[in-house]
Write an enzyme that holds these catalytic residues in place. Structure first.
Site, mmCIF file in Angstrom:
data_model
loop_
_atom_site.group_PDB
_atom_site.id
_atom_site.type_symbol
_atom_site.label_atom_id
_atom_site.label_comp_id
_atom_site.label_asym_id
_atom_site.label_seq_id
_atom_site.Cartn_x
_atom_site.Cartn_y
_atom_site.Cartn_z
ATOM 1 N N LYS A 1 0.878 -1.375 0.039
ATOM 2 C CA LYS A 1 -0.078 0.126 0.077
ATOM 3 C C LYS A 1 0.867 1.366 -0.011
ATOM 4 C CE LYS A 1 -4.017 -2.350 2.044
ATOM 5 N NZ LYS A 1 -4.365 -2.711 3.543
ATOM 6 N N GLN B 289 -4.487 -1.380 9.613
ATOM 7 C CA GLN B 289 -4.454 -2.868 9.091
ATOM 8 C C GLN B 289 -4.662 -3.956 10.159
ATOM 9 O OE1 GLN B 289 -3.246 -3.410 5.812
ATOM 10 N NE2 GLN B 289 -3.885 -5.452 6.188
ATOM 11 N N ASP C 113 -11.133 3.113 3.873
ATOM 12 C CA ASP C 113 -11.281 1.628 3.938
ATOM 13 C C ASP C 113 -12.960 1.631 4.042
ATOM 14 O OD1 ASP C 113 -9.459 -0.193 3.924
ATOM 15 O OD2 ASP C 113 -9.027 -0.367 5.853
#
Ligand code: NDP
Length: 288
Positions: A54, A98, A121
């Site tokens: 990422k 994460q 997200d």
């Protein structure tokens, strides 16, 4: 094999290039660069790989990657304090924590703490509610990527019969909401569904997000259907999807491979969401 392969890798590369092309005009208008903060707690090797990927993709798109690597011993209070700091930081447009977090931490409380306007997200309940009610917000990256591939292939999805196999908050449910918003007739199947093949037999679109290797069989699928395989499973050192690729590809009209289908779309959509967040924060209109 008769199905056309849906090339997510190449579509994702195009999307990443389009995002990168919009970073410069943003900088020209605002004097700053969109920033994505990624928080990794602990040493989970798979998570470390995702976070590295990422960060690299963010920098390649010309955006700022702000990486916070915290030790396994991080307390809930310390993690929440970091989220608060990132929420308040005007150079941070997107925040991603994460998952999975180490067992002693409460992921739900952490996700709830993220400013919904920075929740790139799309996991915050405010964004889930916005998606469900048709309001602008942030849509989880994986189902957003699946929708882009479907619209690229079919254009208008209106009236198509879709079956989503899986009802998780990060894939199945938002996927069903997106397809409903596009006027598909949507069936959501899950582990309690009786006779899954009965539903799949009528589906023009199948999205498999089950987490079980090679689970959806070719003879369950309607000839000519479009099959989107979200699954990522490691079997004998090889990545395979949730769809039994060989049997499905001989029946379907189009199918995503694993790897190289949905996977690359997830990071590309994360970059796109971060760019959108930056434009919204600065109240600059975005001409996508
Ligand atoms: P979850 O484990 O959270 O959800 C799996 C879903 O599948 C559940 O809703 C479950 O039903 C359902 N299910 C399980 N067994 C069956 C069955 N026998 N018949 C029908 N449905 C069943 O997984 P995720 O949604 O997080 O992920 C799904 C897959 O997608 C995984 O392989 C994951 O690795 C992959 N993935 C890939 C990403 C990418 O970037 N390509 C991103 C995210 C995930 P129930 O609710 O009843 O338990």
């Amino acid at each position: 094999m008769s199905a056309a392969l849906i090339d997510g890798k190449s579509f994702a590369a195009g999307l990443r290039a389009r995002v990168a092309a919009l970073v410069q005009p943003f900088h020209a208008q605002t004097g700053r660069t969109p920033g994505l903060a990624v928080v990794l707690v602990g040493e989970d090797p798979a998570s470390a790989v995702y976070v590295r990927a990422k960060g690299k993709a963010t920098r390649e798109a010309g955006m700022e990657s702000i990486e916070h690597k915290l030790p396994d011993t991080t307390s809930q209070e310390e993690l929440l304090a970091l989220v608060d700091k990132l929420n308040a930081d005007p150079t941070v447009d997107g925040i991603l924590v994460q998952l999975p977090l180490p067992g002693h931490l409460d992921a739900e409380e952490v996700l709830l703490r993220i400013d919904p306007g920075k929740d790139v997200d799309g996991f915050h309940p405010v964004n889930a509610g916005r998606l469900a009610t048709g309001l602008p917000g942030f849509v989880p990256c994986t189902p957003l990527g699946c929708l882009m591939l479907l619209e690229d292939l079919h254009g208008d999805l209106s009236g198509m019969d879709a079956v989503v196999v899986g009802r998780s908050n990060i894939v199945g449910k938002p996927m069903a909401a997106l397809l409903t918003a596009k006027s598909c007739t949507v069936t959501v199947a899950h582990s309690r569904t009786r006779n899954l093949p009965h539903y799949l037999k009528h589906a023009d679109i199948v999205v498999a997000a089950v987490g079980r290797a090679n689970f959806v069989k070719g003879d369950w699928i309607k000839p000519g259907a479009t099959v989107i395989d979200v699954g990522i499973n490691r079997v004998d050192g090889r990545l395979v999807g949730d769809v039994d690729f060989d049997s499905a590809a001989s029946v379907a009209g189009a199918i995503t491979p694993v790897p190289g289908g949905v996977g690359p779309m997830t990071i590309a959509c994360l970059l796109r969401n971060t760019l959108v967040a930056a434009y919204r924060h600065e109240e600059v209109p975005l001409d996508e």
